[in-house]
Design an enzyme around this catalytic site. Structure first.
Site, PDB file in Angstrom:
ATOM      1  N   SER A 135       0.851  -1.192   0.000  1.00 53.22           N
ATOM      2  CA  SER A 135       0.000   0.000   0.000  1.00 53.22           C
ATOM      3  C   SER A 135       0.886   1.240   0.000  1.00 53.22           C
ATOM      4  CB  SER A 135      -0.887   0.000   1.250  1.00 53.22           C
ATOM      5  OG  SER A 135      -1.541   1.235   1.441  1.00 53.22           O
ATOM      6  N   TYR A 148      -2.957  -1.117  10.428  1.00 55.31           N
ATOM      7  CA  TYR A 148      -2.931  -1.440   8.998  1.00 55.31           C
ATOM      8  C   TYR A 148      -1.668  -0.897   8.339  1.00 55.31           C
ATOM      9  CZ  TYR A 148      -3.979  -1.271   4.038  1.00 55.31           C
ATOM     10  OH  TYR A 148      -3.905  -1.403   2.678  1.00 55.31           O
TER      11      TYR A 148
END
Length: 250
Positions: A135, A148
């Site tokens: 990400s 996360y």
């Protein structure tokens, strides 16, 4: 016929990967907990010229992870795509601690375990590719998605290290680092996305970078700029900026 295994294959970027691989006539092992969706996707794969098999498991469980590792040991893969994952949005003290542990399992432990399962076979053959879905959060501390962001930072660093270790072996490991993407991710995490990229384009760029043997790829100019912030801003400034951006996005 080359063989690919894709986790999180039932929707979003995972499904987009499957469709691209079907066009390249792969035999695709579809892994997700949503088995009915996988069966429908497998039918589409066959219509596009590929073949597919369904492995319906929940990778947040030991039983599910063991089943996929055993499948890899019995059926060697040429391409492993570790795409399965999810996020939690909100102040850390207010998110579900059990869900956080499941997220860490799926985002960190699963890709490491499956990579370790596939690597010995690839090294013996002298060929193979691993694509890890990370990400833009891999590059930044992410207040309100602290756990996360940390899991994706792990994946990026793990991938870059493996890429260097395996140089010259015929095996490459690549991290795909997308930003907002058209998928179920944000809805499941509990926040609103802004200007998401099409999942098909994210998957296309990830697969291309994997085929080229690049260590990582960031799809989209805006996402590249976001990931570059640590180069230009002091870390406290950068973290406050990200906190402002992620605050109150429900």
């Amino acid at each position: 016929m080359p063989v690919a295994l894709v986790t999180g294959a039932s929707s979003g970027i995972g499904e987009a990967f499957v469709r691209l691989l079907a066009e390249k006539s792969y035999h695709i092992i579809l892994v997700s907990r949503r088995e009915e969706r996988l069966r429908l996707l497998a039918e589409g794969v066959e219509q596009m010229g590929g073949t597919a098999e369904v492995v319906g498991v929940d990778l947040t469980t030991e039983e599910g992870l063991t089943r996929v590792k055993e499948h890899i040991s019995w059926h060697p893969v040429d391409l492993l795509i570790n795409n399965a994952g999810f996020g939690l949005y909100g102040p850390t003290s207010e998110t579900d601690p059990q869900k956080e542990q499941e997220m860490i399992q799926l985002n960190v432990r699963v890709p490491v375990a499956l990579t370790r399962a596939a690597l010995p076979q690839m090294i013996e053959r002298g060929s193979g590719r691993v694509l890890q879905v990370a990400s833009t959060s891999s590059f930044l501390p992410v207040p309100y998605m602290a756990g996360y962001g940390a899991t994706k930072a792990f994946i990026l660093h793990y991938t870059e290290a493996l890429h260097a270790e395996l140089k010259g072996s015929g095996i490459t490991v690549t991290a795909l680092c997308p930003g907002s993407t058209e998928s179920e991710f944000a809805e499941r995490a509990g926040f609103k996305q802004q200007h998401p990229m099409p999942a098909a384009e994210v998957a296309r760029q990830g697969l291309l970078a994997c085929e080229q043997g690049r260590p990582f790829v960031i799809p989209g100019t805006a996402n590249w700029f976001t990931a570059s912030l640590p180069r230009f801003l002091p870390r406290p400034w950068m973290t406050r900026l990200v906190a402002h951006f992620f605050n109150d996005r429900t």
